[in-house]
Design a protein around this motif. Structure first.
Motif, PDB file in Angstrom:
ATOM      1  N   ASP A 226       4.166  11.955  -3.565  1.00  0.00           N
ATOM      2  CA  ASP A 226       5.313  11.404  -3.012  1.00  0.00           C
ATOM      3  C   ASP A 226       6.300  12.192  -2.586  1.00  0.00           C
ATOM      4  O   ASP A 226       7.130  11.573  -1.853  1.00  0.00           O
ATOM      5  CB  ASP A 226       5.844  10.441  -4.306  1.00  0.00           C
ATOM      6  CG  ASP A 226       4.968   9.299  -4.884  1.00  0.00           C
ATOM      7  OD1 ASP A 226       4.169   8.911  -4.192  1.00  0.00           O
ATOM      8  OD2 ASP A 226       5.177   9.118  -5.980  1.00  0.00           O
TER       9      ASP A 226
ATOM     10  N   ARG B  26       2.989   0.926  -9.914  1.00  0.00           N
ATOM     11  CA  ARG B  26       2.473   1.070  -8.574  1.00  0.00           C
ATOM     12  C   ARG B  26       1.277   0.525  -8.541  1.00  0.00           C
ATOM     13  O   ARG B  26       0.790  -0.077  -7.555  1.00  0.00           O
ATOM     14  CB  ARG B  26       2.840   2.336  -7.971  1.00  0.00           C
ATOM     15  CG  ARG B  26       2.616   2.428  -6.601  1.00  0.00           C
ATOM     16  CD  ARG B  26       2.975   3.880  -5.918  1.00  0.00           C
ATOM     17  NE  ARG B  26       1.974   5.096  -6.582  1.00  0.00           N
ATOM     18  CZ  ARG B  26       2.289   6.158  -6.330  1.00  0.00           C
ATOM     19  NH1 ARG B  26       3.342   6.809  -5.616  1.00  0.00           N
ATOM     20  NH2 ARG B  26       1.362   7.233  -6.634  1.00  0.00           N
ATOM     21  N   GLN B  27       0.311   1.002  -9.233  1.00  0.00           N
ATOM     22  CA  GLN B  27      -1.079   0.646  -9.451  1.00  0.00           C
ATOM     23  C   GLN B  27      -1.222  -0.957  -9.643  1.00  0.00           C
ATOM     24  O   GLN B  27      -2.064  -1.593  -9.106  1.00  0.00           O
ATOM     25  CB  GLN B  27      -1.941   1.419 -10.495  1.00  0.00           C
ATOM     26  CG  GLN B  27      -2.004   2.712 -10.106  1.00  0.00           C
ATOM     27  CD  GLN B  27      -2.493   3.698 -11.206  1.00  0.00           C
ATOM     28  OE1 GLN B  27      -2.501   2.997 -12.397  1.00  0.00           O
ATOM     29  NE2 GLN B  27      -3.412   4.803 -11.042  1.00  0.00           N
TER      30      GLN B  27
ATOM     31  N   LYS C 253       1.048  -3.044  -8.815  1.00  0.00           N
ATOM     32  CA  LYS C 253       1.388  -3.722  -7.761  1.00  0.00           C
ATOM     33  C   LYS C 253       0.157  -3.747  -6.532  1.00  0.00           C
ATOM     34  O   LYS C 253      -0.172  -4.670  -6.017  1.00  0.00           O
ATOM     35  CB  LYS C 253       2.562  -3.178  -7.134  1.00  0.00           C
ATOM     36  CG  LYS C 253       3.211  -3.617  -5.779  1.00  0.00           C
ATOM     37  CD  LYS C 253       4.481  -2.919  -5.133  1.00  0.00           C
ATOM     38  CE  LYS C 253       4.977  -3.662  -3.871  1.00  0.00           C
ATOM     39  NZ  LYS C 253       6.181  -3.046  -3.613  1.00  0.00           N
ATOM     40  N   GLU C 254      -0.431  -2.688  -6.334  1.00  0.00           N
ATOM     41  CA  GLU C 254      -1.569  -2.545  -5.677  1.00  0.00           C
ATOM     42  C   GLU C 254      -2.652  -3.362  -5.933  1.00  0.00           C
ATOM     43  O   GLU C 254      -3.504  -3.947  -4.955  1.00  0.00           O
ATOM     44  CB  GLU C 254      -2.106  -0.986  -5.513  1.00  0.00           C
ATOM     45  CG  GLU C 254      -3.336  -0.730  -4.682  1.00  0.00           C
ATOM     46  CD  GLU C 254      -2.601  -0.917  -3.105  1.00  0.00           C
ATOM     47  OE1 GLU C 254      -3.576  -1.073  -2.371  1.00  0.00           O
ATOM     48  OE2 GLU C 254      -1.401  -1.009  -2.695  1.00  0.00           O
ATOM     49  N   ILE C 255      -2.987  -3.508  -7.169  1.00  0.00           N
ATOM     50  CA  ILE C 255      -4.152  -4.510  -7.752  1.00  0.00           C
ATOM     51  C   ILE C 255      -3.648  -5.837  -7.272  1.00  0.00           C
ATOM     52  O   ILE C 255      -4.485  -6.703  -6.775  1.00  0.00           O
ATOM     53  CB  ILE C 255      -4.265  -4.389  -9.221  1.00  0.00           C
ATOM     54  CG1 ILE C 255      -4.927  -2.876  -9.535  1.00  0.00           C
ATOM     55  CG2 ILE C 255      -5.126  -5.297  -9.711  1.00  0.00           C
ATOM     56  CD1 ILE C 255      -5.075  -2.633 -10.900  1.00  0.00           C
ATOM     57  N   ARG C 256      -2.374  -6.448  -7.298  1.00  0.00           N
ATOM     58  CA  ARG C 256      -2.209  -7.738  -7.239  1.00  0.00           C
ATOM     59  C   ARG C 256      -2.337  -8.089  -5.780  1.00  0.00           C
ATOM     60  O   ARG C 256      -2.799  -9.165  -5.111  1.00  0.00           O
ATOM     61  CB  ARG C 256      -0.547  -7.906  -7.727  1.00  0.00           C
ATOM     62  CG  ARG C 256      -0.651  -8.128  -8.917  1.00  0.00           C
ATOM     63  CD  ARG C 256       0.948  -8.612  -9.493  1.00  0.00           C
ATOM     64  NE  ARG C 256       1.849  -7.746  -9.120  1.00  0.00           N
ATOM     65  CZ  ARG C 256       2.451  -6.929  -9.617  1.00  0.00           C
ATOM     66  NH1 ARG C 256       1.960  -6.700 -11.014  1.00  0.00           N
ATOM     67  NH2 ARG C 256       3.694  -6.187  -9.313  1.00  0.00           N
ATOM     68  N   LYS C 257      -1.899  -7.076  -4.781  1.00  0.00           N
ATOM     69  CA  LYS C 257      -2.134  -7.154  -3.349  1.00  0.00           C
ATOM     70  C   LYS C 257      -3.370  -7.224  -3.078  1.00  0.00           C
ATOM     71  O   LYS C 257      -3.786  -8.198  -2.185  1.00  0.00           O
ATOM     72  CB  LYS C 257      -1.158  -5.921  -2.886  1.00  0.00           C
ATOM     73  CG  LYS C 257      -1.482  -5.698  -1.126  1.00  0.00           C
ATOM     74  CD  LYS C 257      -0.796  -4.684  -0.748  1.00  0.00           C
ATOM     75  CE  LYS C 257      -1.044  -4.315   0.736  1.00  0.00           C
ATOM     76  NZ  LYS C 257      -0.661  -3.240   1.291  1.00  0.00           N
ATOM     77  N   ARG C 258      -4.441  -6.426  -3.626  1.00  0.00           N
ATOM     78  CA  ARG C 258      -5.778  -6.702  -3.145  1.00  0.00           C
ATOM     79  C   ARG C 258      -6.318  -8.072  -3.624  1.00  0.00           C
ATOM     80  O   ARG C 258      -7.188  -8.257  -2.791  1.00  0.00           O
ATOM     81  CB  ARG C 258      -6.648  -5.380  -3.937  1.00  0.00           C
ATOM     82  CG  ARG C 258      -6.317  -3.929  -3.244  1.00  0.00           C
ATOM     83  CD  ARG C 258      -6.997  -3.007  -3.969  1.00  0.00           C
ATOM     84  NE  ARG C 258      -6.700  -1.578  -3.579  1.00  0.00           N
ATOM     85  CZ  ARG C 258      -7.065  -0.402  -3.837  1.00  0.00           C
ATOM     86  NH1 ARG C 258      -7.974  -0.422  -4.857  1.00  0.00           N
ATOM     87  NH2 ARG C 258      -6.860   0.807  -3.591  1.00  0.00           N
TER      88      ARG C 258
ATOM     89  N   GLU D  39      -5.361 -10.291  -1.064  1.00  0.00           N
ATOM     90  CA  GLU D  39      -5.878 -10.333   0.162  1.00  0.00           C
ATOM     91  C   GLU D  39      -7.335 -10.743   0.260  1.00  0.00           C
ATOM     92  O   GLU D  39      -7.960 -11.480   1.112  1.00  0.00           O
ATOM     93  CB  GLU D  39      -6.037  -8.667   0.437  1.00  0.00           C
ATOM     94  CG  GLU D  39      -4.728  -7.989   0.949  1.00  0.00           C
ATOM     95  CD  GLU D  39      -4.768  -6.453   1.256  1.00  0.00           C
ATOM     96  OE1 GLU D  39      -5.700  -5.853   0.809  1.00  0.00           O
ATOM     97  OE2 GLU D  39      -4.089  -6.270   1.865  1.00  0.00           O
TER      98      GLU D  39
END
Length: 237
Positions: free
Chosen positions: A147, A192-193, A195-200, A203
């Motif tokens: 970051d 952050r992880q 949030k990324e899991i929810r995004k995937r 999708e």
């Protein structure tokens, strides 16, 4: 004295009157504790040696469990920190302060000044596992490097400023931190992880919905009619 109570031998008679062997004097508890701490520190320094490049096993983004914390920065000794604090007027000579208190105040004041000097880069003075150095002026931690990493030009400029300011010529290197992990950043990373899991998941759900609608529309459409077949190939006679 009767035969029943008489000692069986002269050695038995003398052994009963031997003075007890004096036990070896034990060290005070605080000395024992300091010695154990020192031995543990030496073992860790031997096992956790500095490294020039951060290896994958310490990449916080790819590890299921948080790996050990490392800092990439310029190593300095207590003497260098003391000299720099005196140069900048941060050294405290109050008679009631211990040497450790003076160093800790120097660490605090020098850290703030170096951050100001480098346009508020999040620099840290950390305790590395090292027998040669007492501090490392941390530029990146292994948890935050993804970051906070600078461009090569910005990084070179920052290193030049720090080396000139501290009057050292040592190059930055990765040191293991005596504090094993950065708990504050682990919380940020977990969020952050998540949030990324929810995004995937969203999708994948959208893709599955799109595939289902495409297959449904394809089954209701009429079957395409075959076109004319191509003539067979004949050899040129």
């Amino acid at each position: 004295m009767s035969d029943a109570t008489a000692p069986r031998s002269a050695s038995a008679a003398t052994s009963s009157h031997k003075p007890e062997k004096s036990r070896k004097a034990e060290k005070p508890f605080m000395e024992q504790l300091a010695e154990r701490s020192r031995n543990s520190f030496l073992r860790m320094c031997k096992r956790l040696k500095p490294m020039e490049l951060l290896t994958e096993e310490y990449d916080v983004l790819t590890m299921r469990n948080p790996p050990r914390l490392l800092w990439w920065g310029i190593p300095i000794t207590n003497e260098i920190l003391t000299k720099y604090a005196k140069k900048r007027g941060f050294w405290r000579d109050e008679p009631d302060m211990s040497a450790m208190e003076r160093l800790l105040w120097a660490e605090w004041d020098c850290t703030l000044f170096l951050r100001h000097l480098t346009k508020y880069r999040p620099l840290e003075l950390r305790y590395p596992y090292s027998l040669e150095y007492s501090w490392v002026v941390g530029i990146y931690s292994s948890y935050r490097v993804q970051d906070e990493e600078l461009t090569p030009a910005q990084e070179d400029k920052l290193i030049r400023v720090l080396k000139r300011e501290l009057e050292v010529d040592t190059e930055p290197i990765w040191f293991f931190d005596q504090e094993n992990c950065d708990e504050e950043y682990l919380d940020i990373l977990a969020a952050r992880q998540a949030k990324e899991i929810r995004k995937r998941k969203a999708e994948r759900k959208a893709l599955a919905k799109s595939s289902a609608s495409a297959s449904a529309s394809g089954s209701s459409a009429p079957a395409p009619t075959p076109g004319p077949s191509a003539p067979p190939l004949t050899p040129n006679l």
